[in-house]
Motif scaffolding. Structure first.
Motif, short mmCIF file in Angstrom:
data_model
loop_
_atom_site.label_atom_id
_atom_site.label_comp_id
_atom_site.label_asym_id
_atom_site.label_seq_id
_atom_site.Cartn_x
_atom_site.Cartn_y
_atom_site.Cartn_z
N VAL A 16 0.84 -1.20 0.00
CA VAL A 16 0.00 0.00 0.00
C VAL A 16 0.87 1.25 0.00
O VAL A 16 0.61 2.22 -0.74
CB VAL A 16 -0.95 0.01 1.22
N ILE A 17 1.91 1.24 0.81
CA ILE A 17 2.83 2.38 0.90
C ILE A 17 3.51 2.62 -0.45
O ILE A 17 3.60 3.75 -0.94
CB ILE A 17 3.89 2.15 2.00
N ILE A 18 3.99 1.54 -1.08
CA ILE A 18 4.71 1.66 -2.35
C ILE A 18 3.79 2.19 -3.45
O ILE A 18 4.16 3.11 -4.19
CB ILE A 18 5.33 0.31 -2.74
N ILE A 19 2.60 1.61 -3.57
CA ILE A 19 1.67 2.02 -4.63
C ILE A 19 1.24 3.48 -4.45
O ILE A 19 1.24 4.27 -5.41
CB ILE A 19 0.44 1.09 -4.67
N SER A 20 0.89 3.84 -3.23
CA SER A 20 0.47 5.22 -2.99
C SER A 20 1.64 6.20 -3.17
O SER A 20 1.44 7.32 -3.64
CB SER A 20 -0.12 5.37 -1.58
N SER A 21 2.86 5.77 -2.85
CA SER A 21 4.04 6.61 -3.06
C SER A 21 4.28 6.85 -4.54
O SER A 21 4.70 7.93 -4.96
CB SER A 21 5.28 5.97 -2.44
N LEU A 22 3.99 5.83 -5.35
CA LEU A 22 4.18 5.95 -6.79
C LEU A 22 3.06 6.75 -7.46
O LEU A 22 3.25 7.31 -8.55
CB LEU A 22 4.28 4.56 -7.42
N LEU A 23 1.89 6.80 -6.82
CA LEU A 23 0.82 7.66 -7.34
C LEU A 23 1.22 9.12 -7.19
O LEU A 23 0.98 9.93 -8.05
CB LEU A 23 -0.49 7.37 -6.61
N PHE A 24 1.78 9.49 -6.12
CA PHE A 24 2.54 10.73 -5.92
C PHE A 24 3.27 10.70 -4.59
O PHE A 24 4.45 10.59 -4.53
CB PHE A 24 1.71 12.01 -6.03
N ARG A 25 2.54 10.74 -3.50
CA ARG A 25 3.21 10.63 -2.20
C ARG A 25 2.45 9.65 -1.33
O ARG A 25 1.23 9.54 -1.39
CB ARG A 25 3.32 11.99 -1.51
N GLY A 26 3.20 8.93 -0.50
CA GLY A 26 2.63 7.89 0.33
C GLY A 26 2.01 8.44 1.60
O GLY A 26 2.17 9.61 1.95
N PRO A 27 1.31 7.59 2.34
CA PRO A 27 0.70 7.99 3.62
C PRO A 27 1.77 8.03 4.71
O PRO A 27 2.06 7.03 5.36
CB PRO A 27 -0.33 6.88 3.87
N THR A 28 2.35 9.19 4.91
CA THR A 28 3.52 9.33 5.79
C THR A 28 3.23 8.86 7.22
O THR A 28 4.01 8.10 7.80
CB THR A 28 3.99 10.80 5.81
N GLU A 88 10.37 11.29 1.76
CA GLU A 88 10.90 9.93 1.63
C GLU A 88 9.85 8.97 1.06
O GLU A 88 10.18 7.86 0.65
CB GLU A 88 11.36 9.41 3.00
N TYR A 89 8.59 9.40 1.03
CA TYR A 89 7.52 8.55 0.50
C TYR A 89 6.93 9.15 -0.78
O TYR A 89 5.78 8.87 -1.13
CB TYR A 89 6.43 8.37 1.54
N THR A 90 7.69 9.98 -1.47
CA THR A 90 7.20 10.63 -2.68
C THR A 90 8.01 10.16 -3.89
O THR A 90 9.19 10.49 -4.00
CB THR A 90 7.27 12.16 -2.55
N TYR A 91 7.36 9.42 -4.78
CA TYR A 91 8.02 8.88 -5.98
C TYR A 91 7.12 9.04 -7.20
O TYR A 91 7.38 8.48 -8.26
CB TYR A 91 8.36 7.40 -5.78
N GLY A 92 6.06 9.81 -7.05
CA GLY A 92 4.92 9.80 -7.94
C GLY A 92 5.17 9.90 -9.43
O GLY A 92 5.88 10.78 -9.91
N VAL A 93 4.56 8.98 -10.16
CA VAL A 93 4.46 9.07 -11.61
C VAL A 93 3.02 9.33 -12.01
O VAL A 93 2.67 9.22 -13.18
CB VAL A 93 4.98 7.78 -12.28
N THR A 94 2.19 9.66 -11.03
CA THR A 94 0.74 9.90 -11.14
C THR A 94 -0.01 8.61 -11.47
O THR A 94 0.60 7.55 -11.63
CB THR A 94 0.39 10.99 -12.19
N ILE A 95 -1.30 8.73 -11.61
CA ILE A 95 -2.16 7.56 -11.85
C ILE A 95 -2.10 7.10 -13.32
O ILE A 95 -2.51 5.98 -13.65
CB ILE A 95 -3.61 7.88 -11.45
N VAL A 96 -1.57 7.94 -14.20
CA VAL A 96 -1.60 7.67 -15.65
C VAL A 96 -0.97 6.33 -16.02
O VAL A 96 -1.60 5.53 -16.72
CB VAL A 96 -0.95 8.83 -16.43
N PRO A 97 0.28 6.02 -15.63
CA PRO A 97 0.84 4.73 -16.04
C PRO A 97 0.10 3.53 -15.47
O PRO A 97 0.01 2.48 -16.13
CB PRO A 97 2.29 4.78 -15.53
N PHE A 98 -0.49 3.67 -14.28
CA PHE A 98 -1.26 2.57 -13.70
C PHE A 98 -2.49 2.26 -14.55
O PHE A 98 -2.82 1.10 -14.79
CB PHE A 98 -1.66 2.92 -12.27
N VAL A 99 -3.17 3.33 -14.99
CA VAL A 99 -4.36 3.14 -15.83
C VAL A 99 -3.97 2.49 -17.15
O VAL A 99 -4.65 1.56 -17.63
CB VAL A 99 -5.05 4.49 -16.07
#
Length: 597
Positions: A276-288, A306-317
């Motif tokens: 959950v942390i990884i996916i939400s971090s990749l959406l933009f920022r994780g639940p710190t 430290e929990y911000t890696y976001g590529v937004t929701i676009v690649p997931f869709v």
């Protein structure tokens, strides 16, 4: 010319690209400085580093190696510091521009290199449409890891954006005469990552490129075999390490006395929670808050960056839709070779999960592993997913039947979504409240031509022109900070050998006939110079101490291993320079034949 569809398409793509880069500049530029006139908190470390480098350059020129600096902690290693940035783009720019402008230019330059590199990687090797490649470049340009790390002050991470350029060099199927050129360019990119202080992310970057190659191979569009790629990668890494040998050996010598393995290695005891942390971090920022509560065996909580890696929701869709259409049409058959490559790719993709999972026995293994044991967190391995997700989503873009004949409009629309979401996520964060004020250092830079840099005393803070100056900024007032901001000694200076360093003049002599200034050689080559760790200059070394506090070189002995490392670096650079000279002669010869005959 205007009737040429290919020309018009390339022109439009170029215009769109320039607009995207301008959007990037205006979005991150709002934080340099922010609404309070400040910049990211960790620039309190790197901003003084840059100005300290300018001091050394002013006093010694560009060719003298800045082994040590008197600016912080009564004297510390500079070149041996793994976070040293003296041989980097932001440092070079700061020789000619004010450091804040140098930082902005660096972020823009490497953002552009990452953007154009990813576009070229996707269009040339993965054979995706130009507009889809533009979408991929935009997602990489606006990835939260790069954007946010640059905003908060992790300037050494700017070379993360070299991943696509390094991949291009390694994916090239070149003629034998150009093979060496590719290896040299790749080696220089690896060396730059090391010299710019980004050795922490280098293993992640290399594994990421391996994963990108596996995607390239699995896409069925690869023009090179795996053996060719592995051999080329080997030579690129070896050459990069050879060019960096002097800095690497000096850093290893320094770190051997301060291994930073005293911090516990945190992790997450729940695979589902970690996912959950990884996916939400990749959406933009994780639940710190949730991540810090879940994290166990920690020495401290981690910040939101430290929990911000976001590529937004676009690649997931795109991945979900593309996977659906592939399964629906059953377009791919899996043979044994493809199966093995998928397994290898899945192993690489599992690393961030495996390294951040916590159990007592597994943590003991990780804590005993070289490189990993010196880390205070391994959450940054999530950055491995950024280029892989983007590439995979762009490959699947063409598999979605709904997008047929609408690729250009959909790609441009998704680009606007990526930019808008990145902007909104930053605006709703607290990064506009970053606290470091560079004003005093900026003013000092403007007066640099009138100054003679010199450290005269040790203190914790001073009043300069009516303002309180503290932290690593003190050196502009001729004062070295008693308690430096230097993570090598721990975030709270747990391992800093203060000894008899105290507030007062650097030439004060104590009862042991020691000056109030450290001989930083003792941090790197104590045995060769008959010194104890963190030892001070003695009263008989006043001449050497005066040179050191005046930002001048002084004599000291280095280890035999360092001598060999220096020779390896020197010979490697001579080899690279010779090849560059020969290549230049070829270019001149071709130009002469074409235009002068």
């Amino acid at each position: 010319m205007w009737k040429d569809k290919k020309y018009c398409k390339n022109l439009l793509v170029t215009i769109y690209g320039l607009i995207i880069v301008l959007c990037f500049y205006f979005i991150f530029g709002a934080y340099f400085p922010n609404i309070n006139g400040c910049i990211g908190h960790d620039y309190s470390l790197f901003y003084p580093y840059l100005l300290d480098g300018v001091y050394w350059y002013k006093c010694n020129g560009i060719f003298e190696v800045p082994w040590f600096t008197p600016s912080f902690g009564g004297g510390l290693p500079k070149f041996p510091n793994p976070q040293s940035m003296y041989y980097s783009v932001p440092q070079f720019l700061s020789f000619y521009f004010e450091p804040l402008l140098s930082i902005k230019l660096t972020i823009l330059l490497f953002g552009f290199l990452g953007f154009i590199g990813f576009y070229r990687l996707l269009s040339r090797f993965y054979n995706v449409d130009s507009y889809v490649a533009l979408l991929g470049g935009t997602m990489f340009l606006f990835n939260g890891f790069y954007l946010v790390r640059m905003i908060v002050g992790h300037l050494t991470y700017h070379s993360f954006m070299l991943i696509p350029l390094l991949a291009i060099v390694l994916f090239n199927k070149t003629l034998k005469k150009n093979y060496i050129k590719d290896v040299v360019i790749g080696g220089l990119l690896i060396a730059y990552s090391i010299y710019s202080g980004n050795i922490h992310l280098l293993p992640i970057m290399i594994l990421c490129i391996v994963a990108l190659f596996l995607l390239y191979y699995l896409s069925g569009k690869s023009t090179i075999n795996q053996r060719y790629f592995i051999i080329k990668l080997f030579f690129v890494v070896i050459l990069g390490l050879m060019i960096s040998a002097a800095q690497l050996n000096a850093s290893l010598s320094f770190l051997s006395f301060f291994p930073r393995d005293f911090y516990t290695l945190p992790g997450y005891p729940s695979f589902i929670g970690l996912l959950v942390i990884i996916i939400s971090s990749l959406l933009f920022r994780g639940p710190t808050k949730f991540a810090n509560v879940l994290m166990t065996n920690k020495s401290f909580n981690l910040g939101s960056h430290e929990y911000t890696y976001g590529v937004t929701i676009v690649p997931f869709v795109l991945i979900l839709l593309g996977t659906y259409f592939i399964i629906r049409h059953n377009r791919h058959k899996i043979n044994i070779n493809v199966f093995y490559n998928i397994i290898l790719l899945l192993i690489i993709l599992s690393l961030p999960l495996i390294l951040n999972y916590y159990s007592t026995s597994w943590n003991t293994i990780l804590k005993g592993t070289p490189y990993l044991k010196n880390s205070s967190t391994l959450i940054r391995w999530i950055s491995l997913y950024i280029p892989i997700l983007i590439t995979f989503s762009c490959l699947l873009f063409h598999k979605i039947d709904w997008f047929y004949l609408r690729e250009r409009k959909i790609a441009i629309g998704l680009i606007m979504v990526v930019i808008s979401l990145s902007f909104l996520c930053l605006r709703t964060s607290n990064y506009h409240q970053e606290p470091y004020n560079p004003k005093v250092l900026s003013e000092n830079y403007k007066q640099l031509n009138k100054l003679t840099p010199k450290i005269l005393s040790i203190d914790k803070s001073v009043i300069l022109n009516g303002s309180k100056v503290q932290g690593n900024d003190l050196f502009i007032a001729g004062v070295s900070q008693l308690y430096p901001e230097e993570s090598i000694f721990g975030y709270k200076l747990e391992e800093f050998p203060q000894l008899n360093l105290r507030v007062g003049d650097v030439m004060l002599i104590d009862k042991n006939n020691k000056l109030n200034i450290k001989n930083p050689v003792s941090y790197v080559f104590p045995k060769e110079n008959n010194l104890q760790l963190g030892e001070h200059f003695s009263s008989s070394q006043i001449i050497e101490a005066n040179k050191f506090t005046g930002y001048s070189k002084y004599k000291f002995e280095i280890s035999e291993r360092q001598k060999w490392a220096n020779w390896i670096t020197t010979l490697s650079l001579l080899f690279v320079s010779l090849l560059a000279f020969l290549n230049l002669l070829q270019i001149i010869n071709r130009f002469y034949r074409k235009f002068c005959r």
